[in-house]
Every structure is written in C-alpha cells, then in structure tokens.
Design an enzyme around this catalytic site. Structure first.
Site, short mmCIF file in Angstrom:
data_model
loop_
_atom_site.label_atom_id
_atom_site.label_comp_id
_atom_site.label_asym_id
_atom_site.label_seq_id
_atom_site.Cartn_x
_atom_site.Cartn_y
_atom_site.Cartn_z
N ASP A 1 3.60 -10.09 3.92
CA ASP A 1 3.40 -10.38 2.48
C ASP A 1 4.75 -9.86 1.85
O ASP A 1 4.78 -9.09 0.79
CB ASP A 1 2.41 -9.09 1.99
CG ASP A 1 1.06 -9.27 2.55
OD1 ASP A 1 0.87 -10.29 2.92
OD2 ASP A 1 0.07 -8.52 2.13
N ASP B 1 -0.71 -12.79 0.91
CA ASP B 1 -1.92 -12.18 -0.22
C ASP B 1 -2.27 -13.28 -1.19
O ASP B 1 -1.28 -13.64 -1.66
CB ASP B 1 -1.40 -10.82 -0.81
CG ASP B 1 -2.51 -9.84 -0.54
OD1 ASP B 1 -3.39 -9.83 0.39
OD2 ASP B 1 -2.69 -8.97 -1.64
N HIS C 1 -5.21 -13.99 -3.65
CA HIS C 1 -6.52 -13.46 -4.14
C HIS C 1 -7.08 -14.26 -5.37
O HIS C 1 -6.25 -14.59 -6.22
CB HIS C 1 -6.35 -11.98 -5.00
CG HIS C 1 -6.10 -10.99 -3.90
ND1 HIS C 1 -6.69 -10.88 -2.79
CD2 HIS C 1 -4.99 -10.08 -3.70
CE1 HIS C 1 -6.16 -9.82 -1.97
NE2 HIS C 1 -5.48 -9.35 -2.71
N HIS D 1 -3.04 -8.61 -8.57
CA HIS D 1 -1.88 -8.95 -8.16
C HIS D 1 -2.06 -10.31 -7.04
O HIS D 1 -3.25 -10.53 -6.73
CB HIS D 1 -1.17 -7.90 -7.20
CG HIS D 1 -2.02 -7.51 -6.14
ND1 HIS D 1 -3.31 -6.60 -6.27
CD2 HIS D 1 -2.17 -7.80 -4.58
CE1 HIS D 1 -3.77 -6.63 -5.01
NE2 HIS D 1 -3.17 -7.06 -3.90
N LYS E 1 -4.48 -14.42 3.15
CA LYS E 1 -5.54 -13.52 3.16
C LYS E 1 -5.99 -12.93 2.03
O LYS E 1 -5.22 -12.86 1.08
CB LYS E 1 -5.19 -12.24 4.21
CG LYS E 1 -3.88 -11.63 3.93
CD LYS E 1 -3.21 -10.90 4.89
CE LYS E 1 -2.21 -9.99 4.63
NZ LYS E 1 -2.37 -9.08 3.39
N CYS F 1 -1.02 -3.02 4.73
CA CYS F 1 -1.05 -4.37 5.34
C CYS F 1 -0.38 -4.33 6.92
O CYS F 1 -0.83 -4.90 7.79
CB CYS F 1 -0.79 -5.40 4.56
SG CYS F 1 -1.77 -5.81 3.25
#
Length: 208
Positions: free
Chosen positions: A13, A50, A52, A85, A110, A155
């Site tokens: 990340d 990451d 989202h 974020h 993810k 993480c």
C-alpha cells in the site's frame, strides 16, 4: 544472501492516499527510498493496492455521527472507521510516484468489496474471502515473503501474520514500514507478529 527462487518482496500500500493524501501516515514518505533499494535486491516483487468504492463500509463519512478512528461492529467483528481514502479511479489510490513500481510482477487489489474491509494481502477482514496471493506464491515455489510498506500496525501486520498462518516464512523489514499508531495499535501489532512467529529485521540485516 537471499534465495531468489524462493523469496518475494511484498510491498504493501505505498499509495498517494497513505503517503500525502486522504489518510496520510506520518513518516511514510521517508521509507520509500529504502523500499526502492529493497526492490532492487529482489527478483520477485509483489505490490498491494488499497482500492475502495466511495461508499465503502470502513469510511466514517458513510456512518451518521461517526468520526475517524471510531469503531463499529460488523458481521465479521470490530471495524475501525477511516477517513475516505484510496477510492477507485482517483489519484489517492495510485501508487506514489516515487515508488519504483515497474518491477512488480503482480498487483493485489484489496478492499474493493463494499461491505468488507481488507488489511491483509492474503484474505479480507471476514477471514474467509481469499485474494489468491497464497496460491500464486505456492505455484511459484515461493516459501519466504519479506513484507514492507504502510501501515506497520494494520495492513503490514495482518499480512505478515496471515503469511505465517498460511505456512510461509515471513520477515517484516521494520525500517521499511511506517505505523499509524492509534490507541496502542503499534505495540499490539509488534507483539502479535512476534507471537505468531514473524521475524522482525532491519534493511541492513537483510543485506548481510
């Protein structure tokens, strides 16, 4: 010396959102040069990202009356709420421009399921949904993963502990990680990793 055929560097990340964006982690920019030096030392490099949706369950903005770092209870347990974020398709979700990402052979995205958060590179927070990383490593004959990135106490730690639980040797390179350290999370993560059998080393120790 690294056994290049059976080791991989897992870079967690290192994205705009965590370096200087919407969920910036103090000191994270400083680790990027160290991570880049490590990338140069490994034949096998894997990145996590990451990624989202805007209405993700982990964003405090999606819960009336909540603030960052509040917690809620979900089907899979306690969930920390974060500032919005690394939203899909935004600059915040991109890898940081200083990261030498071109050598990576695999990118694991993810956190893209709306109702499940995902800290670990191996499985999501429901502890059932796998990312496919374990299968990839096994098929490649990789038995030892070295983990770096952001954040040490979330993480990175979840990834490292899952690696050991899934049968891999795992080393976290501590000076190539950056913590959030909220409500004692760093001390707990370091203790949990040690108890799980994760090795903790520095960059210079890796090169010996």
């Amino acid at each position: 010396m690294l056994n290049q055929a059976h080791t991989a560097l897992l870079v967690v990340d290192i994205q705009n959102g965590f370096v200087d964006g919407n969920l910036a982690v103090s000191g994270s920019a400083k680790i990027i040069p160290v991570v880049n030096q490590l990338i140069a030392q490994f034949d096998n490099v894997i990145l996590t990202q990451d990624y989202h949706p805007a209405d993700h369950v982990s964003f405090y903005q999606n819960h009336t009356g909540k603030q960052p770092f509040d917690t809620i209870e979900l089907d899979y347990g306690m969930q920390v709420l974060w500032n919005r974020h690394c939203v899909q398709g935004t600059v915040d979700a991109l890898f940081h421009s200083d990261l030498q990402a071109s050598k990576a052979q695999l990118i694991i995205r993810k956190g893209y399921h709306r109702d499940i958060d995902s800290y670990s590179a191996f499985m999501e927070a429901d502890r059932r949904t796998m990312t496919g990383l374990a299968g990839y490593l096994n098929e490649r004959g990789i038995s030892h993963v070295y983990v770096v990135g952001i954040a040490t106490d979330f993480c990175v730690a979840w990834t490292a502990i899952d690696a050991v639980n899934l049968g891999f040797d795992c080393t976290v390179i501590t000076d190539a990680t950056a913590p959030i350290d909220v409500n004692g999370s760093l001390d707990k993560a370091m203790s949990d990793m040690t108890k799980a059998g994760v090795k903790l080393m520095t960059y210079k120790e890796i090169l010996v």
